[in-house]
Design a protein around this motif. Structure first.
Motif, short mmCIF file in Angstrom:
data_model
loop_
_atom_site.label_atom_id
_atom_site.label_comp_id
_atom_site.label_asym_id
_atom_site.label_seq_id
_atom_site.Cartn_x
_atom_site.Cartn_y
_atom_site.Cartn_z
N GLN A 255 0.85 -1.18 0.00
CA GLN A 255 0.00 0.00 0.00
C GLN A 255 0.89 1.23 0.00
OE1 GLN A 255 -2.94 0.07 3.11
NE2 GLN A 255 -3.59 2.16 2.67
N LEU A 256 0.63 2.16 -0.93
CA LEU A 256 1.47 3.34 -1.11
C LEU A 256 0.93 4.58 -0.40
CD1 LEU A 256 2.32 3.04 -4.91
CD2 LEU A 256 3.51 2.02 -2.97
N ALA A 257 -0.38 4.62 -0.15
CA ALA A 257 -0.98 5.82 0.45
C ALA A 257 -2.23 5.43 1.21
CB ALA A 257 -1.30 6.86 -0.61
N LEU A 258 -2.59 6.25 2.18
CA LEU A 258 -3.80 6.08 2.96
C LEU A 258 -5.01 6.60 2.19
CD1 LEU A 258 -2.27 7.35 6.28
CD2 LEU A 258 -2.93 4.99 5.82
N PRO A 259 -6.22 6.24 2.60
CA PRO A 259 -7.40 6.74 1.89
C PRO A 259 -7.55 8.26 1.91
CG PRO A 259 -7.99 4.89 3.28
CD PRO A 259 -6.58 5.26 3.65
N SER A 260 -7.12 8.91 3.01
CA SER A 260 -7.25 10.36 3.14
C SER A 260 -8.66 10.82 2.77
CB SER A 260 -6.20 11.09 2.28
OG SER A 260 -4.91 10.81 2.73
N ARG A 261 -9.65 10.25 3.43
CA ARG A 261 -11.04 10.58 3.11
C ARG A 261 -11.36 12.05 3.32
NH1 ARG A 261 -14.95 8.80 5.92
NH2 ARG A 261 -16.51 9.10 4.31
N PRO A 307 7.43 3.43 -4.42
CA PRO A 307 7.08 4.86 -4.53
C PRO A 307 5.99 5.25 -3.52
CG PRO A 307 6.00 3.63 -6.29
CD PRO A 307 6.81 2.63 -5.51
N ILE A 308 6.37 5.85 -2.43
CA ILE A 308 5.43 6.26 -1.39
C ILE A 308 4.87 7.63 -1.75
CG2 ILE A 308 5.08 6.63 1.08
CD1 ILE A 308 5.84 3.75 0.21
N ILE A 309 3.55 7.76 -1.74
CA ILE A 309 2.86 8.95 -2.25
C ILE A 309 2.49 9.89 -1.12
CG2 ILE A 309 0.77 9.74 -3.42
CD1 ILE A 309 0.87 7.11 -5.02
N GLY A 310 2.92 11.14 -1.21
CA GLY A 310 2.57 12.15 -0.21
C GLY A 310 3.56 12.17 0.93
N LYS A 311 3.05 12.46 2.10
CA LYS A 311 3.89 12.53 3.29
C LYS A 311 4.02 11.14 3.89
CE LYS A 311 4.45 14.96 7.69
NZ LYS A 311 3.88 15.98 8.61
N SER A 312 5.26 10.63 3.94
CA SER A 312 5.49 9.26 4.39
C SER A 312 5.58 9.19 5.91
CB SER A 312 6.78 8.72 3.78
OG SER A 312 7.04 7.41 4.25
N LYS A 313 4.86 8.22 6.46
CA LYS A 313 4.92 7.94 7.89
C LYS A 313 4.78 6.44 8.06
CE LYS A 313 2.94 9.28 12.35
NZ LYS A 313 1.91 10.11 13.03
N GLY A 315 6.28 4.23 6.39
CA GLY A 315 6.29 3.56 5.12
C GLY A 315 5.00 3.63 4.33
N ILE A 316 4.14 4.57 4.67
CA ILE A 316 2.89 4.76 3.93
C ILE A 316 2.60 6.25 3.84
CG2 ILE A 316 1.37 4.58 5.95
CD1 ILE A 316 -0.54 2.96 4.15
N GLY A 317 2.02 6.70 2.72
CA GLY A 317 1.87 8.12 2.48
C GLY A 317 0.49 8.65 2.81
N SER A 318 0.39 9.97 2.92
CA SER A 318 -0.90 10.65 3.14
C SER A 318 -0.90 11.97 2.39
CB SER A 318 -1.14 10.88 4.63
OG SER A 318 -0.13 11.71 5.17
#
Length: 523
Positions: A255-261, A307-313, A315-318
């Motif tokens: 998983q590269l990014a969180l849902p960021s709903r 490729p982690i998308i956005g701000k990585s925390k 190992g996952i992006g937001s």
């Protein structure tokens, strides 16, 4: 390609979002800030199903268009933030299906869905799917066209979100999702010229969880299948699989990014390396509202060759709301909006609702004016079934004002013409001619309210709206003093599209009458 509002439970969630607006859509600044930085969104308008490539110092992106014609908009940028409309790729939607023509109008929210743009052997290639007809491709030597007639690749319903790749050795592959069969994603062998896929070579590489939005990229010897995934109660987010061979096996997954709903689920787009050497994700926000699925640019950082998308925390992006402009050189493009109709061809921001009846409009009958000729809609007094409706995308900004000047002196009995907001519902201000009398009217979802009688050759229509998406229509008989209607119109999301603004012209009685439009000014 299809996204829905969902309640979030279960996955890790991140609320550490840089410069997040207090409420979605209520940004006061966006795009290039003029100081070397940008704010998301970079395009607060419905440019859905985005994909992006870089060719030398230029960036090109595509956006889906559903039933609107011409189809598949292509954009051009020098810095990934400032964009202009380069053109529209599919001139004739009837190459896809006669159901997309003005005399059928049977593909609302369907038609041209997401696609992939690629550059190979000094040529641009577009691949896209329609949910009812299957996959198609076309190519051109330059992005402005001319583009070749469409070539069908897979004539089956129920597929979407394709992507392609050519390897260094000349081998080619095609990837597509069969959403009608539990979102099974297959990889096919493709001919070197990109015009044929081997249906018998289908290799299952992904399935379930609404997996779609496919994009293939190759970086440092790894082949990455970027896609989005949806889980009930979670939302939609970006995933990837990777392999050392283009044909797989694609076994490693992350998983590269969180849902960021809270940011309306940024999830579908293109990962690209900028001229500055950094990597970026140009994406739409997948959960639409009245403004549609708008566009943001997120940084990409590589961690353990993912490729982690956005701000990585961890190992996952937001979601990230601001960044440094990828390039300070080049033209500061802007999306075209206003039109004085001085050209003999229609400017690229315009799209008809369905494939138009070409002899019923003209930019040359009266030079400097757009002439719309009236004919019967497929259903009486229904704007969504009227064939001569010209539209463009709306923006979600603090202040928007559209003014149209119209010559109504050649309208015929039974004709209706005016300015509209247009989606699965609509609101409009216009003129109806009954006998020798002209009536000013307000329309909302085919319910018509007469405002007053008018006697004039020219009339000006105006729509004002802000971040809330409520349009306030007004009119003028002299172009200076405007009278605002008491009723506001709330724009809506429908048929996978945000609101559009447009000009309409139809006649319930007969094929007679026309209006001339002097200008369409969008401030």
């Amino acid at each position: 390609m299809r996204y829905f509002l969902l309640i979030v439970v279960g996955l890790i969630f991140c609320h550490d979002i840089t410069a997040q607006p207090e409420k979605w859509g209520y940004w006061t600044k966006w795009g290039d800030q003029g100081n070397g930085t940008y704010l998301n969104p970079i395009i607060p308008s419905d440019y859905s199903d985005i994909d992006c490539i870089r060719v030398g110092d230029d960036y090109y992106a595509i956006s889906s268009t559903m039933q609107f014609s011409p189809g598949m908009t292509i954009l051009h940028s020098k810095d990934l933030v400032n964009w202009r409309i380069c053109g529209n790729i599919i001139a004739d939607l009837t190459e896809i299906s006669p159901a997309l023509n003005w005399d059928r109008m049977n593909r609302c929210g369907r038609g041209v869905w997401a696609g992939t743009l690629r550059y190979h052997n000094h040529r641009f290639y577009l691949y896209f799917g329609t949910p009812d007809e299957g996959y198609f491709m076309t190519s051109a030597s330059q992005p402005e066209g001319p583009w070749e007639p469409l070539t069908p690749l897979l004539s089956e319903a129920g597929w979407d979100d394709c992507t392609v790749m050519w390897d260094e050795n000349g081998e080619a592959c095609f990837v597509g999702t069969h959403f009608a069969d539990d979102y099974k994603t297959y990889l096919f062998k493709m001919s070197a010229d990109g015009k044929w896929i081997d249906r018998e070579s289908a290799l299952l590489i992904n399935s379930g969880n609404g997996r779609e939005a496919n994009k293939l990229i190759k970086v440092n010897g790894w082949y990455y299948l970027i896609f989005s995934e949806h889980k009930s109660g979670i939302g939609r987010y970006v995933m990837a699989k990777r392999a050392k061979n283009m044909f797989g096996p694609y076994q490693e997954e992350k998983q590269l990014a969180l849902p960021s709903r809270e940011a309306m689920e940024p999830n579908q787009g293109g990962i690209i390396q900028g001229k500055d050497g950094n990597w970026y994700f140009l994406t739409h926000h997948g959960t639409g509202d009245w403004s549609g699925r708008i566009v943001s640019l997120l940084p990409v950082v590589w961690e353990n060759e993912w490729p982690i998308i956005g701000k990585s925390k961890h190992g996952i992006g937001s979601m990230v709301w601001s960044g440094k402009l990828p390039s300070k050189d080049g033209d500061k493009f802007k999306i075209q909006k206003s039109d004085n109709f001085n050209s003999s061809i229609l400017n690229s921001q315009w799209q008809w609702n369905y494939q138009p009846r070409s002899e019923m409009y003209s930019l040359t009958d009266r030079p400097g004016w757009m002439r719309l000729k009236a004919f019967r809609p497929l259903k009486p007094n229904q704007l969504l079934k009227a064939g001569n409706t010209l539209t463009q995308r709306c923006f979600r900004k603090e202040k928007n004002e559209v003014v149209v000047k119209m010559d109504i002196s050649k309208m015929a009995n039974g004709q209706r013409s005016g300015l509209c907001h247009f989606s699965s519902q609509h609101g409009a201000i216009g003129v109806f001619k009954e006998g020798d009398i002209y009536f000013l009217e307000f329309r909302e979802n085919d319910e018509v309210k007469r405002i007053r009688k008018i006697r004039t050759q020219y009339i000006w229509f105006k729509s004002n709206w802000g971040l809330d998406g409520v349009s306030h229509f007004s009119y003028s008989l002299d172009g200076k003093s405007f009278t605002t209607l008491d009723t506001g119109y709330q724009m809506v999301w429908g048929f996978y599209r945000g609101d559009r603004i447009g000009i309409y012209c139809f006649n319930d009685e007969r094929e007679e009458g026309f209006v001339d439009i002097d200008y369409f000014m969008y401030e």
